[in-house]
Design an enzyme around this catalytic site. Structure first.
Site, PDB file in Angstrom:
ATOM      1  N   CYS A  56       0.846  -1.190   0.000  1.00 54.66           N
ATOM      2  CA  CYS A  56       0.000   0.000   0.000  1.00 54.66           C
ATOM      3  C   CYS A  56       0.890   1.252   0.000  1.00 54.66           C
ATOM      4  O   CYS A  56       1.991   1.240   0.545  1.00 54.66           O
ATOM      5  CB  CYS A  56      -0.912   0.002   1.225  1.00 54.66           C
ATOM      6  SG  CYS A  56      -2.048   1.416   1.262  1.00 54.66           S
ATOM      7  N   ASP A  58       0.416   3.760   1.678  1.00 55.42           N
ATOM      8  CA  ASP A  58       0.343   4.345   3.019  1.00 55.42           C
ATOM      9  C   ASP A  58       1.737   4.635   3.585  1.00 55.42           C
ATOM     10  O   ASP A  58       2.613   3.770   3.574  1.00 55.42           O
ATOM     11  CB  ASP A  58      -0.409   3.359   3.943  1.00 55.42           C
ATOM     12  CG  ASP A  58      -0.838   4.004   5.243  1.00 55.42           C
ATOM     13  OD1 ASP A  58       0.043   4.503   5.992  1.00 55.42           O
ATOM     14  OD2 ASP A  58      -2.042   4.021   5.536  1.00 55.42           O
ATOM     15  N   ARG A  60       2.825   4.790   6.408  1.00 61.14           N
ATOM     16  CA  ARG A  60       3.219   4.055   7.619  1.00 61.14           C
ATOM     17  C   ARG A  60       3.717   2.643   7.342  1.00 61.14           C
ATOM     18  O   ARG A  60       4.028   1.896   8.276  1.00 61.14           O
ATOM     19  CB  ARG A  60       2.019   4.002   8.587  1.00 61.14           C
ATOM     20  CG  ARG A  60       1.542   5.382   9.020  1.00 61.14           C
ATOM     21  CD  ARG A  60       0.168   5.319   9.661  1.00 61.14           C
ATOM     22  NE  ARG A  60      -0.846   4.876   8.690  1.00 61.14           N
ATOM     23  CZ  ARG A  60      -2.133   4.713   8.976  1.00 61.14           C
ATOM     24  NH1 ARG A  60      -2.564   4.942  10.216  1.00 61.14           N
ATOM     25  NH2 ARG A  60      -2.989   4.319   8.060  1.00 61.14           N
ATOM     26  N   HIS A 112      -2.284  -4.033   4.894  1.00 60.90           N
ATOM     27  CA  HIS A 112      -2.126  -3.647   6.299  1.00 60.90           C
ATOM     28  C   HIS A 112      -3.491  -3.391   6.920  1.00 60.90           C
ATOM     29  O   HIS A 112      -4.387  -2.844   6.270  1.00 60.90           O
ATOM     30  CB  HIS A 112      -1.225  -2.409   6.436  1.00 60.90           C
ATOM     31  CG  HIS A 112      -1.819  -1.158   5.864  1.00 60.90           C
ATOM     32  ND1 HIS A 112      -2.418  -0.199   6.651  1.00 60.90           N
ATOM     33  CD2 HIS A 112      -1.926  -0.721   4.595  1.00 60.90           C
ATOM     34  CE1 HIS A 112      -2.853   0.784   5.876  1.00 60.90           C
ATOM     35  NE2 HIS A 112      -2.570   0.492   4.622  1.00 60.90           N
ATOM     36  N   CYS A 115      -6.358  -0.198   6.669  1.00 64.58           N
ATOM     37  CA  CYS A 115      -6.113   0.413   5.356  1.00 64.58           C
ATOM     38  C   CYS A 115      -7.301   1.288   4.936  1.00 64.58           C
ATOM     39  O   CYS A 115      -8.429   0.796   4.787  1.00 64.58           O
ATOM     40  CB  CYS A 115      -5.867  -0.676   4.313  1.00 64.58           C
ATOM     41  SG  CYS A 115      -5.453  -0.009   2.684  1.00 64.58           S
TER      42      CYS A 115
HETATM   43 CO    CO Z   1      -3.517   1.158   2.932  1.00 67.04          CO
END
Ligand code: CO
Length: 224
Positions: A56, A58, A60, A112, A115
């Protein structure tokens, strides 16, 4: 601002500026050279990563940081909600290069928990252009409706949906001409599905592995 326990505590990023990134880069070079003066010279000669990571976007979930790996060790593709669809030219190009040129031994789809992309796909709110991207995740939901609707706890349902999105990503990878081609040539290639937990930093292997096309529905198999 008063701390409200119902609010998510969000990591403070106010010290990150355009300039601080350049300062950070100089620090990275300095520290890396102190450890290995030849580090960049060696890396500049080429890459032989044994792993392709499909994760992803993302912020993090940085592939190298959470696996304690270094530059040159993981080939990475990231998009919103680690979606694997067979019409994504970007993903197919990365996969083709990783499998056919770099000869990676492992391709890992990494989702994750928590998400935002998966969460958005589970709802009916319209967000705009991205809804067309998240549509692929709605199809995953549709495929697993019975099991998902049987889960009454919303958090558990969300978690399970994140896992299904990874599992279907693995399935879609296996169906590509690229992965099937590697297997037909007896090239070693293992496809895996993982989920990362933001609140613990730990990765769970979903055991959705495939190393050949034996488990694949026959309609998707190509005869060589
Ligand atoms: Co995500």
């Amino acid at each position: 601002m008063e701390n409200n326990s119902n609010q998510l505590s969000v990591h403070d990023t106010s010290h990150i500026t355009y300039e601080s990134l350049m300062e950070g880069n100089r620090k990275f070079v300095e520290e890396t050279l102190a450890e290995d003066p030849e580090f960049f010279k060696k890396l500049a000669n080429g890459q032989t990563p044994p792993v392709l990571w499909i994760g992803c976007a993302d912020s993090r979930v940085p592939a190298d940081r959470i696996t304690h790996t270094n530059p040159g060790e993981i080939f990475v593709h990231r998009n919103i909600a680690n979606v694997v669809v067979h019409t994504d030219l970007n993903l197919l190009s990365v996969l083709d290069y990783a499998v056919n040129v770099l000869k990676v031994k492992h391709v890992i789809v990494v989702g994750h928990y928590g998400c935002g992309g998966v969460q958005a796909a589970m709802g009916n709110k319209e967000f705009g252009l991205i809804d067309n991207w998240l549509r692929a995740i709605k199809d995953v939901y549709q495929k697993h409706t019975d099991e998902l609707n049987a889960i009454t706890d919303e958090k558990k349902k969300f978690d399970r949906m994140v896992e299904f999105n990874v599992i279907e990503g693995v399935n879609n990878l296996c169906k590509t001409t690229i992965v099937q081609g590697a297997w037909a040539r007896n090239q070693e290639l293992h496809v895996h599905g993982w989920v990362y937990a933001l609140d613990s930093g730990l990765i769970t292997d979903l055991k959705a592995n495939a190393s050949n096309s034996s488990q694949m529905d026959s309609i998707y198999k190509f005869e060589k």
